[in-house]
Design a protein around this motif. Sequence first.
Motif, PDB file in Angstrom:
ATOM      1  N   GLY A 271       0.815  -1.214   0.000  1.00  0.00           N
ATOM      2  CA  GLY A 271       0.000   0.000   0.000  1.00  0.00           C
ATOM      3  C   GLY A 271       0.843   1.256   0.000  1.00  0.00           C
ATOM      4  N   VAL A 272       1.873   1.286   0.812  1.00  0.00           N
ATOM      5  CA  VAL A 272       2.755   2.449   0.860  1.00  0.00           C
ATOM      6  C   VAL A 272       3.503   2.598  -0.462  1.00  0.00           C
ATOM      7  CG1 VAL A 272       4.803   3.398   1.985  1.00  0.00           C
ATOM      8  CG2 VAL A 272       2.969   2.436   3.345  1.00  0.00           C
ATOM      9  N   THR A 273       3.909   1.486  -1.035  1.00  0.00           N
ATOM     10  CA  THR A 273       4.619   1.528  -2.315  1.00  0.00           C
ATOM     11  C   THR A 273       3.747   2.088  -3.426  1.00  0.00           C
ATOM     12  OG1 THR A 273       5.931  -0.376  -1.628  1.00  0.00           O
ATOM     13  CG2 THR A 273       5.913   0.133  -3.964  1.00  0.00           C
ATOM     14  N   LEU A 274       2.461   1.799  -3.394  1.00  0.00           N
ATOM     15  CA  LEU A 274       1.553   2.314  -4.419  1.00  0.00           C
ATOM     16  C   LEU A 274       1.198   3.783  -4.194  1.00  0.00           C
ATOM     17  CD1 LEU A 274      -0.875  -0.721  -4.773  1.00  0.00           C
ATOM     18  CD2 LEU A 274       0.900   0.016  -6.377  1.00  0.00           C
ATOM     19  N   VAL A 275       1.075   4.199  -2.954  1.00  0.00           N
ATOM     20  CA  VAL A 275       0.625   5.556  -2.652  1.00  0.00           C
ATOM     21  C   VAL A 275       1.768   6.565  -2.691  1.00  0.00           C
ATOM     22  CG1 VAL A 275      -0.351   6.977  -0.806  1.00  0.00           C
ATOM     23  CG2 VAL A 275      -1.353   4.765  -1.331  1.00  0.00           C
ATOM     24  N   CYS A 276       2.967   6.183  -2.341  1.00  0.00           N
ATOM     25  CA  CYS A 276       4.089   7.104  -2.216  1.00  0.00           C
ATOM     26  C   CYS A 276       4.386   7.900  -3.494  1.00  0.00           C
ATOM     27  CB  CYS A 276       5.329   6.368  -1.742  1.00  0.00           C
ATOM     28  SG  CYS A 276       6.683   7.456  -1.309  1.00  0.00           S
ATOM     29  N   PRO A 277       4.432   7.297  -4.684  1.00  0.00           N
ATOM     30  CA  PRO A 277       4.694   8.104  -5.887  1.00  0.00           C
ATOM     31  C   PRO A 277       3.599   9.137  -6.154  1.00  0.00           C
ATOM     32  CG  PRO A 277       5.068   5.791  -6.355  1.00  0.00           C
ATOM     33  CD  PRO A 277       4.450   5.867  -4.999  1.00  0.00           C
ATOM     34  N   VAL A 278       2.372   8.802  -5.850  1.00  0.00           N
ATOM     35  CA  VAL A 278       1.273   9.757  -6.050  1.00  0.00           C
ATOM     36  C   VAL A 278       1.426  10.928  -5.089  1.00  0.00           C
ATOM     37  CG1 VAL A 278      -1.223  10.053  -5.949  1.00  0.00           C
ATOM     38  CG2 VAL A 278      -0.262   7.951  -6.886  1.00  0.00           C
TER      39      VAL A 278
ATOM     40  N   LEU B  90       4.022  13.359  -6.310  1.00  0.00           N
ATOM     41  CA  LEU B  90       3.556  14.215  -7.408  1.00  0.00           C
ATOM     42  C   LEU B  90       2.621  15.311  -6.918  1.00  0.00           C
ATOM     43  CD1 LEU B  90       2.883  11.547 -10.173  1.00  0.00           C
ATOM     44  CD2 LEU B  90       4.717  13.236 -10.122  1.00  0.00           C
ATOM     45  N   VAL B  91       1.808  15.000  -5.940  1.00  0.00           N
ATOM     46  CA  VAL B  91       0.805  15.947  -5.448  1.00  0.00           C
ATOM     47  C   VAL B  91       1.416  16.962  -4.486  1.00  0.00           C
ATOM     48  CG1 VAL B  91      -1.329  16.135  -4.120  1.00  0.00           C
ATOM     49  CG2 VAL B  91      -1.066  14.318  -5.805  1.00  0.00           C
ATOM     50  N   ARG B  92       2.343  16.518  -3.657  1.00  0.00           N
ATOM     51  CA  ARG B  92       2.908  17.361  -2.602  1.00  0.00           C
ATOM     52  C   ARG B  92       3.795  18.453  -3.183  1.00  0.00           C
ATOM     53  NH1 ARG B  92       7.067  15.002   1.660  1.00  0.00           N
ATOM     54  NH2 ARG B  92       8.530  15.754   0.139  1.00  0.00           N
ATOM     55  N   ARG B  93       3.621  19.641  -2.657  1.00  0.00           N
ATOM     56  CA  ARG B  93       4.478  20.764  -3.042  1.00  0.00           C
ATOM     57  C   ARG B  93       5.138  21.329  -1.811  1.00  0.00           C
ATOM     58  NH1 ARG B  93       1.394  24.377  -7.516  1.00  0.00           N
ATOM     59  NH2 ARG B  93       1.246  22.738  -9.070  1.00  0.00           N
ATOM     60  N   ASP B  94       6.423  21.543  -1.887  1.00  0.00           N
ATOM     61  CA  ASP B  94       7.155  22.121  -0.752  1.00  0.00           C
ATOM     62  C   ASP B  94       7.420  23.577  -0.983  1.00  0.00           C
ATOM     63  OD1 ASP B  94       9.074  19.154  -0.141  1.00  0.00           O
ATOM     64  OD2 ASP B  94       7.200  19.806   0.733  1.00  0.00           O
TER      65      ASP B  94
END
Length: 65
Positions: free
Chosen positions: A51-58, A61-65
Amino acid sequence: MSTVLPREGVGALASVRQVPPGILAGAIIPTMVGVAETYFISFLGTEALTGVTLVCPVLMLVRRD
């Protein structure tokens, strides 16, 4: 007294010396945090790790610093 380095090693050594410490730490620290997170999540089982492996790339992409 100087040491003689192989030709291919000189370029790699020179490039590491030219990197500012902040940039180097900015690359190493997130990598170590990711390794630590993966280690602790692995105790939850393969489903949690998947689950973490599938969610982490998304999230990346979504997160902005």
